[in-house]
Design a protein around this motif. Sequence first.
Motif, mmCIF file in Angstrom:
data_model
loop_
_atom_site.group_PDB
_atom_site.id
_atom_site.type_symbol
_atom_site.label_atom_id
_atom_site.label_comp_id
_atom_site.label_asym_id
_atom_site.label_seq_id
_atom_site.Cartn_x
_atom_site.Cartn_y
_atom_site.Cartn_z
ATOM 1 N N ARG A 71 0.855 -1.193 0.000
ATOM 2 C CA ARG A 71 0.000 0.000 0.000
ATOM 3 C C ARG A 71 0.888 1.239 0.000
ATOM 4 O O ARG A 71 1.082 1.900 1.028
ATOM 5 N N VAL A 72 1.390 1.552 -1.182
ATOM 6 C CA VAL A 72 2.366 2.634 -1.294
ATOM 7 C C VAL A 72 1.752 3.999 -1.005
ATOM 8 O O VAL A 72 2.472 4.941 -0.658
ATOM 9 N N TRP A 73 0.441 4.126 -1.137
ATOM 10 C CA TRP A 73 -0.206 5.381 -0.772
ATOM 11 C C TRP A 73 -0.040 5.667 0.715
ATOM 12 O O TRP A 73 -0.114 6.823 1.152
ATOM 13 N N GLN A 74 0.230 4.621 1.481
ATOM 14 C CA GLN A 74 0.341 4.755 2.933
ATOM 15 C C GLN A 74 1.784 4.932 3.397
ATOM 16 O O GLN A 74 2.069 5.788 4.240
ATOM 17 N N ASP A 75 2.692 4.114 2.841
ATOM 18 C CA ASP A 75 4.057 4.134 3.370
ATOM 19 C C ASP A 75 5.148 4.154 2.293
ATOM 20 O O ASP A 75 6.335 4.235 2.628
ATOM 21 N N GLY A 76 4.778 4.045 1.028
ATOM 22 C CA GLY A 76 5.772 4.096 -0.039
ATOM 23 C C GLY A 76 6.641 2.862 -0.157
ATOM 24 O O GLY A 76 7.603 2.847 -0.941
ATOM 25 N N ILE A 77 6.323 1.797 0.584
ATOM 26 C CA ILE A 77 7.156 0.591 0.582
ATOM 27 C C ILE A 77 6.802 -0.297 -0.614
ATOM 28 O O ILE A 77 5.637 -0.624 -0.838
#
Length: 245
Positions: free
Chosen positions: A32-38
Amino acid sequence: MRVAVIENMRNTGLGALAQALDEAGADIEWFRVWQDGILPQDVVGHDALVVLGGEQSALDDETHAYLPELVRLTRRFGDTGKAVLGICLGSQILARAYGADNHLGTAREFGWHKIGVTAEGRADPVLSSLGGEFTIFEWHADTFSLPEAAVRLASSPVAENQAFRIGRAVYGTQFHFEANSAVVEQWKAEFPETIARIAPGWLESHAELAARHGRAADAAGLAIARAWVSLIEPAEIEMLSQASA
């Protein structure tokens, strides 16, 4: 079968693709890159990569700092022969990864639309069952030029490059084939202000439009999902193929 899913926007949903992956017994790992960019550390841990849609553009590096690395990651997955799927924004990111140009705000489509299948698409393992034309859900304003290495599989008057394939199993679809009737209903409930702004009158006509187009679009979307999932080669199959080569 291990599949990495990149969620660029909260609560995007897999819809028909979730059903196809479940039928295949796939193990899905969400990023969930919108949340943490991982993002995935490398391509070794997954057999396939799915990049979903989102409200940003494929060029919004300043506001979405993970985008350049995601572009490189999609290319690495594709170059190793693994199955890659980019949907809407995902297809625009995939096009960028393979050297194409992104065109912002030049191709707005929303709702159920007819898509034409090219001659190459009618011979393609993912789109061949759909005939010369099918109805599917659209929600985008951007588009892209066709990557040099790509084969155009589907087109529409608004966006010439509706679907493309690179190599064996790298696919981009501008349309939302995963958005079955349940997903569309969810989007209708979650984004009414946005929909009212970009498609005046659609909310009021939704029930009629869904009754007219939903069943055919759902069938087409599930057929596409199942066909793409069938191209995923789990690591065990890849190792057997290499051993027999």
